[in-house]
Design a protein around this motif. Structure first.
Motif, PDB file in Angstrom:
ATOM      1  N   GLY A  76      -5.007   7.689 -11.392  1.00  0.00           N
ATOM      2  CA  GLY A  76      -4.510   7.120 -12.627  1.00  0.00           C
ATOM      3  C   GLY A  76      -3.309   6.222 -12.450  1.00  0.00           C
ATOM      4  N   GLY A  77      -2.733   6.211 -11.269  1.00  0.00           N
ATOM      5  CA  GLY A  77      -1.555   5.409 -10.994  1.00  0.00           C
ATOM      6  C   GLY A  77      -1.887   3.961 -10.662  1.00  0.00           C
ATOM      7  N   SER A  78      -0.832   3.208 -10.333  1.00  0.00           N
ATOM      8  CA  SER A  78      -0.976   1.778 -10.064  1.00  0.00           C
ATOM      9  C   SER A  78      -0.265   1.393  -8.776  1.00  0.00           C
ATOM     10  N   LEU A  79      -0.770   0.351  -8.170  1.00  0.00           N
ATOM     11  CA  LEU A  79      -0.122  -0.282  -7.029  1.00  0.00           C
ATOM     12  C   LEU A  79      -0.348  -1.779  -7.134  1.00  0.00           C
ATOM     13  N   ARG A  80       0.577  -2.539  -6.557  1.00  0.00           N
ATOM     14  CA  ARG A  80       0.368  -3.970  -6.445  1.00  0.00           C
ATOM     15  C   ARG A  80       0.430  -4.358  -4.979  1.00  0.00           C
ATOM     16  N   GLY A 103       0.819  -1.204   0.000  1.00  0.00           N
ATOM     17  CA  GLY A 103       0.000   0.000   0.000  1.00  0.00           C
ATOM     18  C   GLY A 103       0.852   1.254   0.000  1.00  0.00           C
ATOM     19  N   GLY A 104       0.191   2.393  -0.152  1.00  0.00           N
ATOM     20  CA  GLY A 104       0.912   3.648  -0.153  1.00  0.00           C
ATOM     21  C   GLY A 104       0.087   4.758  -0.747  1.00  0.00           C
ATOM     22  N   LEU A 105       0.766   5.855  -1.039  1.00  0.00           N
ATOM     23  CA  LEU A 105       0.131   7.031  -1.638  1.00  0.00           C
ATOM     24  C   LEU A 105       0.417   7.037  -3.137  1.00  0.00           C
ATOM     25  N   VAL A 106      -0.609   7.191  -3.933  1.00  0.00           N
ATOM     26  CA  VAL A 106      -0.448   7.201  -5.381  1.00  0.00           C
ATOM     27  C   VAL A 106      -1.376   8.256  -5.973  1.00  0.00           C
TER      28      VAL A 106
END
Length: 125
Positions: A15-19, A9-12
């Motif tokens: 339109g961005g992506s996370l896995r 997790g985190g700050l994005v």
């Protein structure tokens, strides 16, 4: 000792992506349905996606309408880990994300017996 641990997790920006990763110890992820849930402040826990236990014809996946086409769930049995790839993130996706293990791939939290501690996802510019 059975344990599910979420990470990624985190700050994005929108339109961005996370896995996200859900690493299991004491529980073989191939023998359980694994679900991803999320809970935003003041809202109920919501089922996001799940993947069924591995059967004779493989496994199936399911997605909430709100994430269909943007999120993808996958499993790596060698690493005993389930992933949630999240693309085209929107501010509405902001929540604490949890993984859980149970017998059946559903989006209902009461169908799952084992839960991780959660990881925060914040989508903001």
């Amino acid at each position: 000792q059975l344990q599910l641990v979420e990470s990624g997790g985190g700050l994005v920006q929108p339109g961005g992506s996370l896995r996200l990763s859900c690493a299991s110890s004491g529980l073989a992820v191939g023998y359980y349905a694994i679900g991803w849930f999320r809970q935003a402040p003041g809202k109920e826990r919501e089922g996001v996606s799940c993947i069924s236990k591995i059967g004779r014809i493989g496994s199936s996946t399911s997605y909430a309408d709100s994430v269909k086409g943007r999120f993808t769930i996958s499993r790596d049995t060698a690493k005993n880990t389930v992933y949630l790839q999240m693309n085209s993130l929107e501010p509405e996706d902001t929540a604490v994300y949890y993984c859980a293990a149970g017998g059946t791939c559903t989006h209902q939290y009461y169908d799952y017996n084992y839960w991780g501690q959660g990881t925060q996802v914040t989508v903001s510019s």
